[in-house]
Write a protein that holds these residues in place. Sequence first.
Motif, mmCIF file in Angstrom:
data_model
loop_
_atom_site.group_PDB
_atom_site.id
_atom_site.type_symbol
_atom_site.label_atom_id
_atom_site.label_comp_id
_atom_site.label_asym_id
_atom_site.label_seq_id
_atom_site.Cartn_x
_atom_site.Cartn_y
_atom_site.Cartn_z
ATOM 1 N N ASN A 1 -13.881 -3.955 -4.612
ATOM 2 C CA ASN A 1 -14.240 -2.533 -4.610
ATOM 3 C C ASN A 1 -14.739 -2.024 -5.948
ATOM 4 O O ASN A 1 -14.460 -0.894 -6.342
ATOM 5 N N LEU B 1 -0.981 4.812 -0.451
ATOM 6 C CA LEU B 1 -2.211 4.702 0.324
ATOM 7 C C LEU B 1 -1.874 4.818 1.805
ATOM 8 O O LEU B 1 -2.739 5.094 2.628
ATOM 9 N N ARG C 1 0.827 -1.220 0.000
ATOM 10 C CA ARG C 1 0.000 0.000 0.000
ATOM 11 C C ARG C 1 0.856 1.263 0.000
ATOM 12 O O ARG C 1 0.450 2.288 -0.553
ATOM 13 N N ILE D 1 -3.901 -0.761 -8.840
ATOM 14 C CA ILE D 1 -3.927 -1.635 -7.662
ATOM 15 C C ILE D 1 -5.262 -2.368 -7.612
ATOM 16 O O ILE D 1 -6.303 -1.816 -7.956
ATOM 17 N N ARG E 1 -10.613 -3.149 -14.825
ATOM 18 C CA ARG E 1 -10.780 -1.714 -14.544
ATOM 19 C C ARG E 1 -9.420 -1.031 -14.367
ATOM 20 O O ARG E 1 -9.189 0.069 -14.863
ATOM 21 N N SER E 2 -8.521 -1.732 -13.675
ATOM 22 C CA SER E 2 -7.172 -1.206 -13.479
ATOM 23 C C SER E 2 -6.390 -1.167 -14.796
ATOM 24 O O SER E 2 -5.716 -0.192 -15.109
ATOM 25 N N ASP F 1 1.691 2.682 -3.478
ATOM 26 C CA ASP F 1 0.680 3.505 -4.142
ATOM 27 C C ASP F 1 0.311 4.715 -3.274
ATOM 28 O O ASP F 1 -0.686 5.373 -3.517
ATOM 29 N N ARG G 1 -0.969 7.775 -9.386
ATOM 30 C CA ARG G 1 -2.064 6.797 -9.427
ATOM 31 C C ARG G 1 -2.405 6.386 -10.854
ATOM 32 O O ARG G 1 -2.998 5.335 -11.084
ATOM 33 N N GLN G 2 -2.026 7.237 -11.818
ATOM 34 C CA GLN G 2 -2.242 6.854 -13.219
ATOM 35 C C GLN G 2 -1.191 5.863 -13.683
ATOM 36 O O GLN G 2 -1.425 5.085 -14.604
ATOM 37 N N ARG H 1 -2.129 12.204 -8.248
ATOM 38 C CA ARG H 1 -2.972 11.652 -9.314
ATOM 39 C C ARG H 1 -2.133 11.131 -10.475
ATOM 40 O O ARG H 1 -2.532 10.181 -11.153
ATOM 41 N N MET I 1 -6.623 1.688 -17.470
ATOM 42 C CA MET I 1 -5.873 2.941 -17.294
ATOM 43 C C MET I 1 -4.446 2.807 -17.829
ATOM 44 O O MET I 1 -3.647 3.718 -17.723
ATOM 45 N N PHE J 1 -7.615 -4.896 -5.062
ATOM 46 C CA PHE J 1 -7.747 -5.237 -3.648
ATOM 47 C C PHE J 1 -8.424 -6.588 -3.438
ATOM 48 O O PHE J 1 -9.113 -7.095 -4.327
#
Lengths: 225, 249
Positions: B92, B55, B50, B86, B154-155, B53, B81-82, B78, B158, B88
């Motif tokens: 989520n 977090l 974590r 990640i 979804r990850s 990233d 994060r691009q 940001r 990007m 989990f």
Amino acid sequence: MSFDFSSVFDQWPLFLHGALLTLELSVVATVAGFVIGTACALALRAGGVLGGICQVYVEAIRNTPLLVQIFLMYFGLASLGFHLSAFVVASLSLTVNVGAYTAEIMRAGLEATPAGQIEAGECLGLSHVQIYRHVLLLPAMERVYPSLASQFVLLMLASSVTSQISAEELTAAANYVQSATFRPFETFILLAALYVALSLVMRLGFAALAFVLFPRRRRLRMATA
Amino acid sequence: MSDTPIIELRDVQKSFGTLKVLDGVSFAVARGQVAVLIGRSGSGKSTALRCIDRLERIDAGEITVCGHRLADPKLELRALRQDVGIVFQSYNLFPHLTVEQNVTLAPMAVKRVPRAEARATARDVLARVGLADKAAAYPEQLSGGQQQRAAIARSLAMQPKVMLFDEVTSALDPELTAEVLRVLEQLAASGMTMVLVTHEMGFARRIADLLVFMHGGKVREMGPAGILSDPQTIELRQFVSHELAHAGQ
């Protein structure tokens, strides 16, 4: 004792006029109250000075009677030199009132968002505003939608007390009719029936709105039907 | 494989209150490498992941990820994060959006990709995780394994340079675990730089270019998957034999 509705029914234009004004009052207060309440819920969640102010507003409204709020605004604004029509004061006070309840309902909806959802949004690079828009608000609203809808119907019913400042809504119209016809029981039976009809109209409206706003509910219900 | 690591942790310290969870953790991952963090629950491996990233903020030490220095006060969170994706344990996914909308949301909102292009990318990444036919489904209509694969898609949409996986199969039964692990292996074979935390030891052995064994907030052993066959520390020996006994049940 005999019932005679005919003289009361003869006054239908008054009832119709009153019912339309009640509906108008309710729509204005619902829309404006929702905006104010949601903004307050976001401020409550963020905390800080603004959140504190919203907290005071919410508690002040939720712990005082609606009629007192209406009187305060009607006579208070007048004494400050703002001479607004009864209808405007009625709209304002109902908006302020329902805004506080909406804030509390939406806050509960926002708080029920799992932390992992927000974290996932952050990890995808979404900005705070985008997270509020895409991850928080709509699901929060969906979660508390039944409570919101019944709060707004309750508001419509409660708008009857604005007849006390002679706002020309439905109850005021009925008051006029009963004094003109000397048929109070018939008048108020009809009045109650009209409120039931208005409630149904609002509930139908909210169901239609949900149909548009929450496609998932629609889809999953169809899938299971 | 380039020489400069794409992820580097140097002497990372991290405490939660009085509990020291990372105590001088250092390791580096090169481009295209798959690093697997193993160790008991509470050894600090998820926290380490974590931190990559951001977090979690670290107390001391240094982390560099895709050229971003995480300790830099001017860090563009940001932008980091691009570059970093990640996934989990708890998926989520956004429950009110379809699988496709989950996948297209960030490319459209963050990268301003036009809808048609975002949808094309979504079709592509969903096909890669074997969910081409689930684009219109809502998360709750999917099995756990499918939801986790959707989260991976979804990850991926990007187009991150690095992907992190935090115990992504821990909530799944063996059958669903297998389908997610297959996706991870394909991803690794495609050259993605990956850091994983997992309890699947057989999988770790197969996929890892670099195994990092953590214990008590420290890296106790590190190296290619072969270190599992010849543990140098008593902690790793105990861990391996415990995991073997577990797998044998």
